[in-house]
Design an enzyme around this catalytic site. Structure first.
Site, PDB file in Angstrom:
ATOM      1  N   ASP A 119       0.924  -1.234   0.029  1.00 53.15           N
ATOM      2  CA  ASP A 119      -0.022   0.081  -0.025  1.00 53.15           C
ATOM      3  C   ASP A 119       0.961   1.206   0.046  1.00 53.15           C
ATOM      4  OD1 ASP A 119      -2.289  -1.671   0.268  1.00 53.15           O
ATOM      5  OD2 ASP A 119      -1.777  -1.773   2.537  1.00 53.15           O
ATOM      6  N   GLY A 138     -11.051  -8.723   7.656  1.00 57.40           N
ATOM      7  CA  GLY A 138     -12.337  -9.503   7.919  1.00 57.40           C
ATOM      8  C   GLY A 138     -13.479  -8.637   8.538  1.00 57.40           C
ATOM      9  N   ASN A 178     -16.593   0.287   4.982  1.00 53.23           N
ATOM     10  CA  ASN A 178     -15.528  -0.082   5.624  1.00 53.23           C
ATOM     11  C   ASN A 178     -14.592   1.004   5.637  1.00 53.23           C
ATOM     12  OD1 ASN A 178     -13.463  -1.483   7.341  1.00 53.23           O
ATOM     13  ND2 ASN A 178     -13.113  -2.688   5.501  1.00 53.23           N
ATOM     14  N   ALA A 179     -14.256   1.696   6.622  1.00 47.70           N
ATOM     15  CA  ALA A 179     -13.291   3.144   6.700  1.00 47.70           C
ATOM     16  C   ALA A 179     -11.757   2.440   6.750  1.00 47.70           C
ATOM     17  CB  ALA A 179     -13.730   3.782   7.876  1.00 47.70           C
ATOM     18  N   ASP A 215      -8.267   2.205   3.767  1.00 51.82           N
ATOM     19  CA  ASP A 215      -7.831   2.795   2.314  1.00 51.82           C
ATOM     20  C   ASP A 215      -8.009   4.186   2.031  1.00 51.82           C
ATOM     21  OD1 ASP A 215      -6.991   0.222   2.187  1.00 51.82           O
ATOM     22  OD2 ASP A 215      -8.112  -0.530   0.502  1.00 51.82           O
ATOM     23  N   SER A 272     -13.188  -0.351   1.164  1.00 54.94           N
ATOM     24  CA  SER A 272     -13.127  -1.636   1.088  1.00 54.94           C
ATOM     25  C   SER A 272     -14.000  -2.577   1.379  1.00 54.94           C
ATOM     26  CB  SER A 272     -11.869  -2.199   2.167  1.00 54.94           C
ATOM     27  OG  SER A 272     -11.513  -3.350   1.808  1.00 54.94           O
ATOM     28  N   GLU A 308     -11.634  -2.061  -3.635  1.00 56.98           N
ATOM     29  CA  GLU A 308     -11.037  -1.304  -2.440  1.00 56.98           C
ATOM     30  C   GLU A 308      -9.865  -0.312  -3.153  1.00 56.98           C
ATOM     31  OE1 GLU A 308      -9.935  -4.261   0.217  1.00 56.98           O
ATOM     32  OE2 GLU A 308      -8.170  -5.047  -1.158  1.00 56.98           O
TER      33      GLU A 308
END
Length: 419
Positions: A139, A215, A251-252, A254, A271, A304
């Site tokens: 990343d 997950g 989903n918070a 990236d 994501s 994502e």
């Protein structure tokens, strides 16, 4: 450029570990242009904003005053009043007076400064032949200050690597000596911070990062600032959580920041779950309530690591599709769509909306370089690069920093020299 998740959620397979730079993997080899005999390195584009100074007298991505609209979600406002005009003679990507927010970093740029590999305009883009401390990078997000490039990546405290020429890289410590205290109560005892995104506006470097577990969407995006990446007396100041996602349908992780034509910063993130989101920020980098909107999703949920950059009349949304984080078995690929408005709708080459799972391929796996993803962009003078990680099948699936030349075809679509 940027995600981490595994394969156990109610909506299907997940993949996590985030960062900035666009996602993708290609078919080219790992040889690349070396040395820096020609082009001066100028403005960088990291996490969306036009950063730092350009080559002297080189002009910029001049957008006529009043052109473009800055998205369609509530509170985004209308067309920009200044655009991204470069100051004459300086080459910096400074915003026109009154627009705010997009100043060139002091001392950066300049004709011939910074080094960097040269790019032949008549040849196809290639991947650079990197050396040094490039293994274990996941990343990546890149920015340039003065003569130095800085790459931030997933790891304990957020790992930092530096280079003077984009080719030779060295470890340079971490952002945090210990995980910020707020993370333990908001998320839990994480062993690494994910997918950092670095950008510059308002006289400060802004670093956004994610804290989560594979997950789960018990996740938060944090924010830290610093006035110089190199001055010994300068320190990172952490501002805590910007957005958390537990109890939501997204989903918070990236994070990536893009600055619109009016100088307003926006946070794009997401994501799996319900996909990629866009949220307005204040000039200080805090969230603006009521501005959250969806910009991309897939029926499989496997999307994502968003990264948005503006070029010409379009915003380009890069994203990573499918599964990361399984070494040489990773199926990550980098996809892209574009829109004339920041908030979309983003469509691919065939006109398919990214909200409906559309996207055009930028990079996919080769025999050696598997699962390229978490993509970001860097602009150096007239040259563009995409920065991402890929898994090396010749090194037991180790994640590796990759940088490739990026060109734009006659239709205005990106073509990477990766994988």
């Amino acid at each position: 450029m940027r995600s981490r998740v595994d394969t156990t959620t109610s909506t299907g397979a997940l993949s996590a570990l985030a960062l900035t730079v666009m996602s993708g993997c290609g078919t080219g080899g790992d040889t690349g242009a070396q040395g820096g005999d020609g082009r001066p390195v100028a403005a960088t584009v990291s996490s969306g904003p036009w950063e730092n100074a350009g080559s002297a007298g080189g002009g910029g991505e001049g957008t006529a005053a009043g052109s473009g609209g800055a998205g369609t979600s509530a509170g985004t406002g209308g067309a920009g009043t200044g655009g991204m005009e470069a100051a004459a003679g300086t080459g910096g990507m400074e915003a026109a007076a009154g627009t705010g927010g997009m100043e060139a970093a002091a001392g950066s740029g300049g004709a011939g400064s910074g080094g960097g590999p040269s790019i032949g305009t008549d040849s196809l883009p290639v991947a650079l032949a990197l050396s040094g401390d490039i293994q274990g990078v996941h990343d990546p997000s890149i920015v340039r200050e003065g003569e130095q490039y800085h790459v931030f990546s997933t790891g304990p405290g957020i790992a930092i690597r530096t280079s003077a020429d984009l080719v030779h890289w060295s470890l340079a410590g971490a952002v945090f000596s210990a995980t910020p205290e707020w993370v333990a109560s908001a998320v839990g005892d994480v062993d690494a911070l994910w997918a950092p995104d670095i950008s510059y506006w308002g006289g400060l470097y802004h670093l956004y990062y994610a804290a989560s577990f594979f997950g789960t969407n018990r996740s938060c995006i944090g924010h830290a600032t610093r006035d110089s990446l190199q001055a010994p007396e300068s320190r990172w100041l952490d501002h805590g959580a910007v957005v958390c996602s537990e109890g939501t349908d997204y989903n918070a992780i990236d994070p990536n920041v893009v600055i619109d034509e009016r100088g307003t910063p926006w946070l794009v993130f997401g994501s799996f779950w319900s996909g990629l989101k866009l949220m307005q920020l204040t000039l200080a980098g805090a969230p603006v309530a009521g501005t959250l909107t969806s910009i991309a999703s897939r029926p499989s949920t496997a999307i994502e690591a968003p990264f948005i950059v503006r070029r010409g009349e379009h915003y380009y949304l890069f994203a990573s599709f499918d599964t990361c984080c399984t070494g040489a078995s990773s199926t990550y690929k980098i996809m892209v769509g574009r829109s004339q408005a920041l908030a979309g709708p983003y469509v691919d080459r065939l006109g398919n909306r990214m909200l409906d799972g559309g996207g055009s391929r930028v990079l996919t796996s080769s025999a050696r370089w598997r699962g390229p993803g978490s993509n970001g962009l860097l602009r150096a003078g007239e040259s563009w690069y995409n920065i991402y990680h890929s898994y090396d099948a010749d090194a037991d699936g180790m994640s590796v920093l990759r940088i490739a030349e990026l060109s734009w075809d006659t239709g205005g679509w990106p073509e990477s020299g990766g994988p």
